[in-house]
Design a protein around this motif. Sequence first.
Motif, PDB file in Angstrom:
ATOM      1  N   GLY A  38       3.190  15.682 -15.198  1.00  0.00           N
ATOM      2  CA  GLY A  38       2.823  16.376 -13.962  1.00  0.00           C
ATOM      3  C   GLY A  38       3.563  15.983 -12.697  1.00  0.00           C
ATOM      4  N   PHE A  39       4.396  14.922 -12.744  1.00  0.00           N
ATOM      5  CA  PHE A  39       5.074  14.520 -11.498  1.00  0.00           C
ATOM      6  C   PHE A  39       6.191  15.485 -11.109  1.00  0.00           C
ATOM      7  CE2 PHE A  39       3.167  10.425 -12.883  1.00  0.00           C
ATOM      8  CZ  PHE A  39       2.317  10.265 -11.789  1.00  0.00           C
ATOM      9  N   TYR A  71      14.457  10.830 -19.013  1.00  0.00           N
ATOM     10  CA  TYR A  71      13.885  10.559 -20.325  1.00  0.00           C
ATOM     11  C   TYR A  71      14.859   9.664 -21.086  1.00  0.00           C
ATOM     12  CZ  TYR A  71      11.684  11.861 -24.837  1.00  0.00           C
ATOM     13  OH  TYR A  71      11.042  11.872 -26.045  1.00  0.00           O
ATOM     14  N   PHE A  95      11.446  10.234 -11.783  1.00  0.00           N
ATOM     15  CA  PHE A  95      11.697   9.176 -12.762  1.00  0.00           C
ATOM     16  C   PHE A  95      10.657   8.077 -12.604  1.00  0.00           C
ATOM     17  CE2 PHE A  95      14.254   8.326  -9.002  1.00  0.00           C
ATOM     18  CZ  PHE A  95      13.995   7.000  -8.725  1.00  0.00           C
ATOM     19  N   TRP A 102      11.460   4.409 -13.477  1.00  0.00           N
ATOM     20  CA  TRP A 102      12.068   3.150 -13.003  1.00  0.00           C
ATOM     21  C   TRP A 102      13.532   3.296 -12.559  1.00  0.00           C
ATOM     22  CZ3 TRP A 102       9.782   4.200 -17.679  1.00  0.00           C
ATOM     23  CH2 TRP A 102      10.603   4.281 -18.815  1.00  0.00           C
ATOM     24  N   GLY A 134      16.301   6.589 -11.890  1.00  0.00           N
ATOM     25  CA  GLY A 134      16.625   8.021 -12.045  1.00  0.00           C
ATOM     26  C   GLY A 134      18.027   8.246 -12.576  1.00  0.00           C
ATOM     27  N   GLY A 144       8.105   8.660  -9.442  1.00  0.00           N
ATOM     28  CA  GLY A 144       6.679   8.978  -9.578  1.00  0.00           C
ATOM     29  C   GLY A 144       6.160  10.094  -8.694  1.00  0.00           C
TER      30      GLY A 144
HETATM   31  C1  FMN Z   1       9.424   9.197 -23.399  1.00  0.00           C
HETATM   32  C2  FMN Z   1       9.691   8.861 -21.953  1.00  0.00           C
HETATM   33  C3  FMN Z   1      10.879   8.290 -21.602  1.00  0.00           C
HETATM   34  C4  FMN Z   1      11.154   7.958 -20.278  1.00  0.00           C
HETATM   35  N1  FMN Z   1      12.344   7.390 -19.957  1.00  0.00           N
HETATM   36  C5  FMN Z   1      12.586   7.027 -18.667  1.00  0.00           C
HETATM   37  C6  FMN Z   1      13.807   6.387 -18.296  1.00  0.00           C
HETATM   38  O1  FMN Z   1      14.677   6.137 -19.131  1.00  0.00           O
HETATM   39  N2  FMN Z   1      13.992   6.038 -17.004  1.00  0.00           N
HETATM   40  C7  FMN Z   1      13.060   6.295 -16.048  1.00  0.00           C
HETATM   41  O2  FMN Z   1      13.270   5.978 -14.886  1.00  0.00           O
HETATM   42  N3  FMN Z   1      11.859   6.887 -16.354  1.00  0.00           N
HETATM   43  C8  FMN Z   1      11.625   7.250 -17.650  1.00  0.00           C
HETATM   44  N4  FMN Z   1      10.435   7.835 -17.973  1.00  0.00           N
HETATM   45  C9  FMN Z   1       9.440   8.069 -16.902  1.00  0.00           C
HETATM   46  C10 FMN Z   1       9.492   9.483 -16.351  1.00  0.00           C
HETATM   47  O3  FMN Z   1      10.782   9.880 -15.957  1.00  0.00           O
HETATM   48  C11 FMN Z   1       8.554   9.576 -15.139  1.00  0.00           C
HETATM   49  O4  FMN Z   1       7.244   9.248 -15.539  1.00  0.00           O
HETATM   50  C12 FMN Z   1       8.568  10.941 -14.472  1.00  0.00           C
HETATM   51  O5  FMN Z   1       7.752  10.923 -13.330  1.00  0.00           O
HETATM   52  C13 FMN Z   1       8.080  11.985 -15.442  1.00  0.00           C
HETATM   53  O6  FMN Z   1       7.773  13.204 -14.787  1.00  0.00           O
HETATM   54  P1  FMN Z   1       6.573  14.074 -15.373  1.00  0.00           P
HETATM   55  O7  FMN Z   1       5.309  13.421 -15.012  1.00  0.00           O
HETATM   56  O8  FMN Z   1       6.766  15.407 -14.685  1.00  0.00           O
HETATM   57  O9  FMN Z   1       6.770  14.159 -16.846  1.00  0.00           O
HETATM   58  C14 FMN Z   1      10.170   8.182 -19.291  1.00  0.00           C
HETATM   59  C15 FMN Z   1       8.961   8.766 -19.650  1.00  0.00           C
HETATM   60  C16 FMN Z   1       8.692   9.090 -20.972  1.00  0.00           C
HETATM   61  C17 FMN Z   1       7.373   9.682 -21.337  1.00  0.00           C
END
Ligand code: FMN
Length: 409
Positions: free
Chosen positions: A274-275, A327, A358, A360, A362, A387
């Motif tokens: 949802g972010f 991701y 992202f 941690w 981006g 976030g």
């Molecule tokens: C499977 C998975 C892998 C992720 N890999 C990364 C990453 O490599 N680096 C990062 O900064 N965040 C990573 N994240 C965190 C997401 O990028 C972050 O939670 C973002 O806000 C997701 O947006 P959303 O809530 O719209 O899905 C990952 C999250 C998931 C679930």
Amino acid sequence: MPMIRVEKILEEPELYILRIDDDQIKYFEATWDIPEGITYNAYLMKTGDAVILFDAWKTDYTEQFLETLSKIVDPKDITHIIVHHTEPDHSGALPKVLEANGYKALVIGTSFAKRFMEGFYGEKIVENFHAITDGEELQIGGRTFRFITVPWLHWPDTMITYVVEDKLIFSCDAGGGYGIPETIDDSDEKVVEEYLPHVTKYIVTVIGHYHKYIVENIKKLKGLGIIEEAKMILPGHGLIWRKDPLRIFKHYEDVGAGKAKKGKILVIYDSMYGFVERRMKIVIDELKKHGYNPVVYRFTDKEAPAVSDILGEVPDSEGIVIGVSTYEAGIHPRIRYTLYEMLDKANYEKPILVVGAFGWAGVAGKEIEHLITRSKFDHVDTVESRGMPRTEDEERIKEAVRNLIARLS
Ligand SMILES: Cc1cc2nc3c(=O)[nH]c(=O)nc-3n(C[C@H](O)[C@H](O)[C@H](O)COP(=O)(O)O)c2cc1C
Ligand SMILES: [Fe+2]
Ligand SMILES: [Fe+2]
């Protein structure tokens, strides 16, 4: 079960359409979701002492094709087979037709078609083959058949046939579309309106990689004067155009050139938690506030739109916004695939804004930016943050949307 339609479309020369409505197919070319299905159109003409077959159906429907054909003509009486394009959705049934014909018919196509036919179906099928040169005319059954090559619509082998006296264009893939229209021609405006978006989707997914050749080939045909004077366009898929033959080539030209509909902005995003979605709500509201019409496709844990549908939305969009999450130090898989296909099949000079979230570090936004700067698309901005979007993120996003709007002509 696929429905078969045979209709006499002209008395003089005697001309029939043989159409099968493929409602069993799910993925065209084993890739593109087409719940709307597709038709394969072949044509048969009887003129003077000649019986001419124009293309055929997909291999799976060989038996049905022979049965349907035999109701109009004894396959042994076919004197000419014109192969506009050897992709097996049109040529698949031909080996059996030639077998039933006793290999008596003269097969006509480009030299590429000869090579591809031999590769697909063996030497025997091209034993009696006439390879045309571009613009060549042959007298067949008292009529003049002009063959014009249209390379890359859809393969290098592709040509069209122009029957000079009757001003008929047999155009195979060019002028075709997905979908199973209720009518065989463009006589019903409602059917046409429903069908045209399927044509756009077909153009992008099937011919999109070569879309500059659409514009080039139509220019070539216009230069020959045949589009303006055509009485009928008879494609290998979808509707026949006889009420307004110019309309389908105009549509192809517009899609090939990426002619935009005023105000349409394509918004594509993924959101796992949802972010990204919260950011996209800001984007959508800002677009609407400025009078734009966002057309939204989202990948979530509940939705996964077909990439083929998204691609079909690109040509007439004024601009695009991509929302993405990072991701595993890369682009979210759904957006990665969508973007990869977009850059290949729907690569237009249109502005794109990238909005990312992202956890941690981006990465996705920057990666997309890198890919876009190497394409025809015009990169407007990348706004990526961690976030939950804060007030300052919201301001940055709104500003970026206004920058996108400023790029729209
Ligand atoms: C499977 C998975 C892998 C992720 N890999 C990364 C990453 O490599 N680096 C990062 O900064 N965040 C990573 N994240 C965190 C997401 O990028 C972050 O939670 C973002 O806000 C997701 O947006 P959303 O809530 O719209 O899905 C990952 C999250 C998931 C679930
Ligand atoms: Fe094709
Ligand atoms: Fe085709």
